[in-house]
Design a protein around this motif. Sequence first.
Motif, PDB file in Angstrom:
ATOM      1  N   GLU A  22     -39.910  -0.672  32.184  1.00  0.00           N
ATOM      2  CA  GLU A  22     -41.093  -1.548  32.202  1.00  0.00           C
ATOM      3  C   GLU A  22     -42.330  -0.816  31.705  1.00  0.00           C
ATOM      4  O   GLU A  22     -43.220  -1.408  31.095  1.00  0.00           O
ATOM      5  CB  GLU A  22     -41.330  -2.142  33.593  1.00  0.00           C
ATOM      6  CG  GLU A  22     -41.584  -1.135  34.692  1.00  0.00           C
ATOM      7  CD  GLU A  22     -40.318  -0.701  35.403  1.00  0.00           C
ATOM      8  OE1 GLU A  22     -40.425  -0.279  36.576  1.00  0.00           O
ATOM      9  OE2 GLU A  22     -39.221  -0.762  34.802  1.00  0.00           O
ATOM     10  N   PRO A  63     -35.955  -7.438  31.459  1.00  0.00           N
ATOM     11  CA  PRO A  63     -37.420  -7.464  31.562  1.00  0.00           C
ATOM     12  C   PRO A  63     -38.062  -8.811  31.211  1.00  0.00           C
ATOM     13  O   PRO A  63     -39.252  -8.999  31.453  1.00  0.00           O
ATOM     14  CB  PRO A  63     -37.861  -6.373  30.577  1.00  0.00           C
ATOM     15  CG  PRO A  63     -36.722  -5.408  30.571  1.00  0.00           C
ATOM     16  CD  PRO A  63     -35.506  -6.289  30.654  1.00  0.00           C
ATOM     17  N   LEU A  65     -43.239  -8.834  33.054  1.00  0.00           N
ATOM     18  CA  LEU A  65     -42.900  -7.469  33.471  1.00  0.00           C
ATOM     19  C   LEU A  65     -43.295  -7.198  34.916  1.00  0.00           C
ATOM     20  O   LEU A  65     -42.639  -6.434  35.619  1.00  0.00           O
ATOM     21  CB  LEU A  65     -43.591  -6.456  32.559  1.00  0.00           C
ATOM     22  CG  LEU A  65     -42.913  -6.156  31.230  1.00  0.00           C
ATOM     23  CD1 LEU A  65     -43.726  -5.149  30.447  1.00  0.00           C
ATOM     24  CD2 LEU A  65     -41.499  -5.654  31.421  1.00  0.00           C
TER      25      LEU A  65
END
Length: 200
Positions: free
Chosen positions: A190, A14, A32
């Motif tokens: 996420e 991420p 992200l």
Amino acid sequence: MIEYIKGTVDEITPTKAILEASGIGYALNISLNTYTAIQNKKEAKLYVYEVIREDAYLLFGFATRIERDLFELLLGVSGIGGQTARMVLSAFTPADLANIVQTEDVRSLKGVKGIGPKAAQRIIVDLKDKVASFIGTSGSTSASGEQSVSASSPLVEEAVQALTVLGFSPAPTQKVVMQIVKEAPDTPVEGIIKKALKML
């Protein structure tokens, strides 16, 4: 100057993507939004912003020009560095950030780590006249296919690791992530990180 890098997605987390192009692996710091856009792709094209200092040479990668443009605008605000700008773009989509600035939503900006009341006001004052063109743009690809998450899932570990890289302490981060997972076990990684960024 590097405009973009197009290649094979060799590794991705991420917060970082490694693209291999012409036999060279480029490590790029990502938000992200960019992670969501390229996480399931074998190949990707990332627009690049270079940070060259005496002690470091960093590459920031963005799935869209829009996100890179916003990153550059954020860097132009006094006191906002690369990591903080990336944190802002991890908490909000480009369209959301543009709306927050236009509506002078200081509270939302203050919810991002590293952004205090004064910094939030500076972002709004400096960018209000510059972000109008970003309103209504997506700038990111929504996550497709939610993944099941459990307390011992690698996704939870990945979320905690990503938040640690972004500057949060592991112990409170673990607690917040576990709370999110308990309340919404089907949240993708996420999504966990986005929620945690607003809670930590």
